[in-house]
Write a protein that holds these residues in place. Structure first.
Motif, PDB file in Angstrom:
ATOM      1  N   ASN A  69       0.826  -1.211   0.000  1.00  0.00           N
ATOM      2  CA  ASN A  69       0.000   0.000   0.000  1.00  0.00           C
ATOM      3  C   ASN A  69       0.861   1.263   0.000  1.00  0.00           C
ATOM      4  OD1 ASN A  69      -2.511  -1.224  -0.083  1.00  0.00           O
ATOM      5  ND2 ASN A  69      -2.708  -1.339   2.146  1.00  0.00           N
ATOM      6  N   LEU A  70       1.957   1.240   0.755  1.00  0.00           N
ATOM      7  CA  LEU A  70       2.841   2.397   0.770  1.00  0.00           C
ATOM      8  C   LEU A  70       3.453   2.628  -0.612  1.00  0.00           C
ATOM      9  CD1 LEU A  70       4.434   4.660   2.100  1.00  0.00           C
ATOM     10  CD2 LEU A  70       6.078   2.955   2.918  1.00  0.00           C
ATOM     11  N   LEU A  71       3.913   1.563  -1.244  1.00  0.00           N
ATOM     12  CA  LEU A  71       4.465   1.699  -2.592  1.00  0.00           C
ATOM     13  C   LEU A  71       3.396   2.172  -3.575  1.00  0.00           C
ATOM     14  CD1 LEU A  71       6.680  -1.521  -2.819  1.00  0.00           C
ATOM     15  CD2 LEU A  71       7.454   0.820  -2.470  1.00  0.00           C
ATOM     16  N   THR A  72       2.175   1.708  -3.392  1.00  0.00           N
ATOM     17  CA  THR A  72       1.077   2.134  -4.264  1.00  0.00           C
ATOM     18  C   THR A  72       0.844   3.637  -4.145  1.00  0.00           C
ATOM     19  OG1 THR A  72       0.016  -0.042  -4.143  1.00  0.00           O
ATOM     20  CG2 THR A  72      -1.375   1.823  -4.785  1.00  0.00           C
ATOM     21  N   LEU A  73       0.873   4.168  -2.927  1.00  0.00           N
ATOM     22  CA  LEU A  73       0.740   5.614  -2.740  1.00  0.00           C
ATOM     23  C   LEU A  73       1.859   6.355  -3.474  1.00  0.00           C
ATOM     24  CD1 LEU A  73      -0.179   5.766   1.060  1.00  0.00           C
ATOM     25  CD2 LEU A  73      -1.678   6.377  -0.851  1.00  0.00           C
ATOM     26  N   CYS A  74       3.065   5.796  -3.425  1.00  0.00           N
ATOM     27  CA  CYS A  74       4.200   6.433  -4.104  1.00  0.00           C
ATOM     28  C   CYS A  74       4.041   6.395  -5.622  1.00  0.00           C
ATOM     29  CB  CYS A  74       5.503   5.738  -3.715  1.00  0.00           C
ATOM     30  SG  CYS A  74       5.960   5.939  -1.972  1.00  0.00           S
ATOM     31  N   ALA A  75       3.286   5.426  -6.121  1.00  0.00           N
ATOM     32  CA  ALA A  75       3.103   5.276  -7.570  1.00  0.00           C
ATOM     33  C   ALA A  75       1.920   6.070  -8.100  1.00  0.00           C
ATOM     34  CB  ALA A  75       2.928   3.798  -7.917  1.00  0.00           C
ATOM     35  N   LEU A  76       1.109   6.639  -7.219  1.00  0.00           N
ATOM     36  CA  LEU A  76      -0.061   7.404  -7.663  1.00  0.00           C
ATOM     37  C   LEU A  76       0.364   8.648  -8.436  1.00  0.00           C
ATOM     38  CD1 LEU A  76      -2.388   7.285  -4.521  1.00  0.00           C
ATOM     39  CD2 LEU A  76      -2.758   6.114  -6.715  1.00  0.00           C
ATOM     40  N   ARG A  77      -0.385   8.958  -9.467  1.00  0.00           N
ATOM     41  CA  ARG A  77      -0.125  10.158 -10.248  1.00  0.00           C
ATOM     42  C   ARG A  77      -1.452  10.792 -10.632  1.00  0.00           C
ATOM     43  NH1 ARG A  77       5.035  10.554 -11.570  1.00  0.00           N
ATOM     44  NH2 ARG A  77       4.682  12.182 -13.121  1.00  0.00           N
ATOM     45  N   THR A  78      -1.478  12.108 -10.702  1.00  0.00           N
ATOM     46  CA  THR A  78      -2.644  12.833 -11.170  1.00  0.00           C
ATOM     47  C   THR A  78      -2.184  14.064 -11.919  1.00  0.00           C
ATOM     48  OG1 THR A  78      -4.690  13.961 -10.512  1.00  0.00           O
ATOM     49  CG2 THR A  78      -2.867  14.061  -8.962  1.00  0.00           C
ATOM     50  N   GLY A  79      -2.739  14.265 -13.095  1.00  0.00           N
ATOM     51  CA  GLY A  79      -2.321  15.400 -13.916  1.00  0.00           C
ATOM     52  C   GLY A  79      -0.854  15.354 -14.270  1.00  0.00           C
ATOM     53  N   GLY A  80      -0.290  14.133 -14.374  1.00  0.00           N
ATOM     54  CA  GLY A  80       1.114  13.990 -14.715  1.00  0.00           C
ATOM     55  C   GLY A  80       2.067  14.161 -13.549  1.00  0.00           C
ATOM     56  N   ALA A  81       1.538  14.455 -12.365  1.00  0.00           N
ATOM     57  CA  ALA A  81       2.399  14.710 -11.203  1.00  0.00           C
ATOM     58  C   ALA A  81       2.222  13.604 -10.170  1.00  0.00           C
ATOM     59  CB  ALA A  81       2.070  16.056 -10.574  1.00  0.00           C
ATOM     60  N   GLY A  82       3.320  13.314  -9.479  1.00  0.00           N
ATOM     61  CA  GLY A  82       3.264  12.368  -8.381  1.00  0.00           C
ATOM     62  C   GLY A  82       3.174  13.097  -7.057  1.00  0.00           C
ATOM     63  N   LEU A  83       2.987  12.335  -6.005  1.00  0.00           N
ATOM     64  CA  LEU A  83       2.901  12.901  -4.663  1.00  0.00           C
ATOM     65  C   LEU A  83       4.299  13.098  -4.081  1.00  0.00           C
ATOM     66  CD1 LEU A  83       0.013  10.619  -3.372  1.00  0.00           C
ATOM     67  CD2 LEU A  83      -0.185  13.005  -4.090  1.00  0.00           C
ATOM     68  N   ASP A  84       4.398  13.931  -3.066  1.00  0.00           N
ATOM     69  CA  ASP A  84       5.653  14.191  -2.361  1.00  0.00           C
ATOM     70  C   ASP A  84       5.997  12.958  -1.519  1.00  0.00           C
ATOM     71  OD1 ASP A  84       7.515  14.927  -0.331  1.00  0.00           O
ATOM     72  OD2 ASP A  84       6.974  17.031  -0.572  1.00  0.00           O
ATOM     73  N   ASN A 141      -0.374  18.749  -1.536  1.00  0.00           N
ATOM     74  CA  ASN A 141      -0.567  17.352  -1.915  1.00  0.00           C
ATOM     75  C   ASN A 141      -1.919  16.781  -1.534  1.00  0.00           C
ATOM     76  OD1 ASN A 141       2.145  15.634  -2.836  1.00  0.00           O
ATOM     77  ND2 ASN A 141       2.601  17.594  -1.863  1.00  0.00           N
ATOM     78  N   ARG A 142      -2.607  17.386  -0.583  1.00  0.00           N
ATOM     79  CA  ARG A 142      -3.888  16.844  -0.117  1.00  0.00           C
ATOM     80  C   ARG A 142      -4.885  16.664  -1.262  1.00  0.00           C
ATOM     81  NH1 ARG A 142      -4.162  19.911   3.911  1.00  0.00           N
ATOM     82  NH2 ARG A 142      -3.250  18.494   5.455  1.00  0.00           N
ATOM     83  N   PRO A 143      -5.152  17.703  -2.074  1.00  0.00           N
ATOM     84  CA  PRO A 143      -6.101  17.501  -3.182  1.00  0.00           C
ATOM     85  C   PRO A 143      -5.567  16.518  -4.231  1.00  0.00           C
ATOM     86  CG  PRO A 143      -5.100  19.690  -3.306  1.00  0.00           C
ATOM     87  CD  PRO A 143      -4.734  19.120  -1.983  1.00  0.00           C
ATOM     88  N   LEU A 144      -4.241  16.505  -4.442  1.00  0.00           N
ATOM     89  CA  LEU A 144      -3.670  15.557  -5.405  1.00  0.00           C
ATOM     90  C   LEU A 144      -3.880  14.122  -4.940  1.00  0.00           C
ATOM     91  CD1 LEU A 144      -0.252  17.315  -6.180  1.00  0.00           C
ATOM     92  CD2 LEU A 144      -2.345  17.353  -7.553  1.00  0.00           C
ATOM     93  N   LEU A 145      -3.684  13.880  -3.643  1.00  0.00           N
ATOM     94  CA  LEU A 145      -3.894  12.543  -3.086  1.00  0.00           C
ATOM     95  C   LEU A 145      -5.335  12.104  -3.280  1.00  0.00           C
ATOM     96  CD1 LEU A 145      -3.070  10.081  -1.374  1.00  0.00           C
ATOM     97  CD2 LEU A 145      -3.514  11.459   0.669  1.00  0.00           C
ATOM     98  N   ARG A 146      -6.259  12.979  -2.962  1.00  0.00           N
ATOM     99  CA  ARG A 146      -7.688  12.613  -3.061  1.00  0.00           C
ATOM    100  C   ARG A 146      -8.103  12.383  -4.509  1.00  0.00           C
ATOM    101  NH1 ARG A 146      -9.543  16.978   1.616  1.00  0.00           N
ATOM    102  NH2 ARG A 146      -8.791  15.710   3.385  1.00  0.00           N
ATOM    103  N   GLN A 147      -7.591  13.213  -5.421  1.00  0.00           N
ATOM    104  CA  GLN A 147      -7.912  13.019  -6.836  1.00  0.00           C
ATOM    105  C   GLN A 147      -7.355  11.694  -7.341  1.00  0.00           C
ATOM    106  OE1 GLN A 147      -6.378  16.453  -8.932  1.00  0.00           O
ATOM    107  NE2 GLN A 147      -7.449  17.877  -7.558  1.00  0.00           N
ATOM    108  N   ALA A 148      -6.120  11.392  -6.954  1.00  0.00           N
ATOM    109  CA  ALA A 148      -5.496  10.155  -7.414  1.00  0.00           C
ATOM    110  C   ALA A 148      -6.223   8.931  -6.864  1.00  0.00           C
ATOM    111  CB  ALA A 148      -4.030  10.134  -7.001  1.00  0.00           C
ATOM    112  N   LEU A 149      -6.602   8.982  -5.591  1.00  0.00           N
ATOM    113  CA  LEU A 149      -7.336   7.861  -4.999  1.00  0.00           C
ATOM    114  C   LEU A 149      -8.700   7.684  -5.650  1.00  0.00           C
ATOM    115  CD1 LEU A 149      -6.466   8.406  -1.223  1.00  0.00           C
ATOM    116  CD2 LEU A 149      -5.720   6.487  -2.652  1.00  0.00           C
ATOM    117  N   ALA A 150      -9.352   8.791  -5.958  1.00  0.00           N
ATOM    118  CA  ALA A 150     -10.668   8.729  -6.583  1.00  0.00           C
ATOM    119  C   ALA A 150     -10.595   8.111  -7.974  1.00  0.00           C
ATOM    120  CB  ALA A 150     -11.281  10.128  -6.669  1.00  0.00           C
ATOM    121  N   ALA A 151      -9.461   8.303  -8.644  1.00  0.00           N
ATOM    122  CA  ALA A 151      -9.291   7.759  -9.992  1.00  0.00           C
ATOM    123  C   ALA A 151      -9.033   6.259  -9.969  1.00  0.00           C
ATOM    124  CB  ALA A 151      -8.154   8.472 -10.702  1.00  0.00           C
ATOM    125  N   GLY A 152      -8.704   5.718  -8.788  1.00  0.00           N
ATOM    126  CA  GLY A 152      -8.493   4.280  -8.647  1.00  0.00           C
ATOM    127  C   GLY A 152      -7.030   3.917  -8.485  1.00  0.00           C
TER     128      GLY A 152
END
Length: 321
Positions: free
Chosen positions: A11-26, A58-69
């Motif tokens: 799960n931690l690695l999955t969070l690191c792999a999330l991307r939204t709008g071409g950007a990854g999380l911190d 990063n908060r909105p980026l995290l939520r957008q990425a999670l919402a996308a699956g």
């Protein structure tokens, strides 16, 4: 071999792999957020407790990425884990007890490390010996002598596997029968860079040392990977000794990072005489002038004590303190 990965690690690695709008999380934000019992679950739920600019961004980026699956991110993670397994690499994350003790104390710690070879508790008593790729013969000799003297005082030698001073430090540690580990500027499953140091990387592993990477296993060398390597080389050690470095050298960056990390920064006399940036660090009290290796070893604790301190920091983090 197959990597034995826990659900939390995945799960931690999955969070690191999330991307939204071409950007990854911190990634450092994610690493800091998982150092409490509830942290990982909260992040998987789109929550960031940290109150910082990074969290606000990063908060909105995290939520957008999670919402996308999570499917694409989990697929990426599985592909990287397969590559790591084929390279005979292992994984340690900030969730784990054997995450390097010295690395826990820095604010921009990586959430995971892939490594080949063996991590060792004694690595807590380590010093990074670093310097320019375009080293002079005098610089190479000074790096070799400093490394030998540190090895004689039971210090583990870290460096970045680059040509020049880094390679001289690793080679001298091996010749002296000491332990050394290298922090790579590429993924652990990528070809060793530079190619000329592939035999050196093999020699480090054959001698019982380790190769570490804070990148995805398949990552090739890139401009951004080397500053990240400097962060980890500083973070995994008690301090850095800079042998030879110009004002544009990555070793100068590591000296700055080490000072920011609260680590010890050691600069040798010939460097201070030649480089205004080094003399400025000394004048500002951010570095220590080194005349002999005892100027370094007299300031180091014992590995077991350092390891216990790291475990205490982890316990405080787990307690949410």
């Amino acid at each position: 071999m197959d990597l034995d990965i826990t659900a939390d690690q995945h799960n931690l690695l999955t969070l690191c792999a999330l991307r939204t709008g071409g950007a990854g999380l911190d990634w450092s934000l994610l690493a800091r957020g998982t150092q409490s019992p509830e942290g990982l679950a909260e992040l998987m739920d789109g929550q960031l407790r940290e109150d910082s600019r990074a969290a606000t961004k990063n908060r909105p980026l995290l939520r957008q990425a999670l919402a996308a699956g999570l499917d694409d991110a989990r697929t990426r993670v599985d592909e990287e884990l397969d590559a790591a397994a084929k390279a005979d690499a292992r994984l340690v994350t900030v969730l784990d007890q054997d995450y390097p003790a010295n690395l826990r104390v820095i604010g921009n710690l990586p959430p995971f490390l892939f490594y080949r070879g063996q991590l060792h508790e004694h690595d807590a008593r380590s010093i990074a010996v670093v310097g320019t790729r375009q080293a002079s013969q005098d610089g190479l000799r000074r790096a070799s002598r400093m490394t030998r003297e540190l090895i004689e005082h039971d210090v583990v030698i870290a460096s970045g596997l680059a040509k020049g001073i880094d390679a001289a430090a690793h080679q001298s540690a091996l010749i002296a029968g000491g332990r050394t580990f290298a922090v790579m500027g590429t993924g652990i499953a990528a070809a060793v860079y530079p190619a000329e140091n592939r035999p050196l990387a093999k020699a480090i592993l054959d001698a019982g040392g380790a190769l570490l990477s804070q990148s995805w296993p398949t990552s090739p060398p890139a401009k951004y990977t080397f500053p990240r390597r400097n962060v980890v080389t500083s973070g995994t050690t008690l301090g850095s000794v800079v042998i030879e470095a110009s004002s544009t050298s990555g070793a100068k960056m590591q000296a700055r990072l080490a000072a920011e990390h609260g680590k010890l920064v050691f600069l040798i006399r010939s460097l201070a005489d030649a480089q205004p940036w080094a003399q400025k660090m000394l004048d500002e009290g951010r570095a220590i002038l080194v005349a002999s290796s005892s100027d370094i070893t007299d300031r180091l604790g014992q590995a077991a004590d350092i390891q216990r301190a790291g475990q205490q920091r982890q316990q405080l983090a787990l307690a949410g303190l």
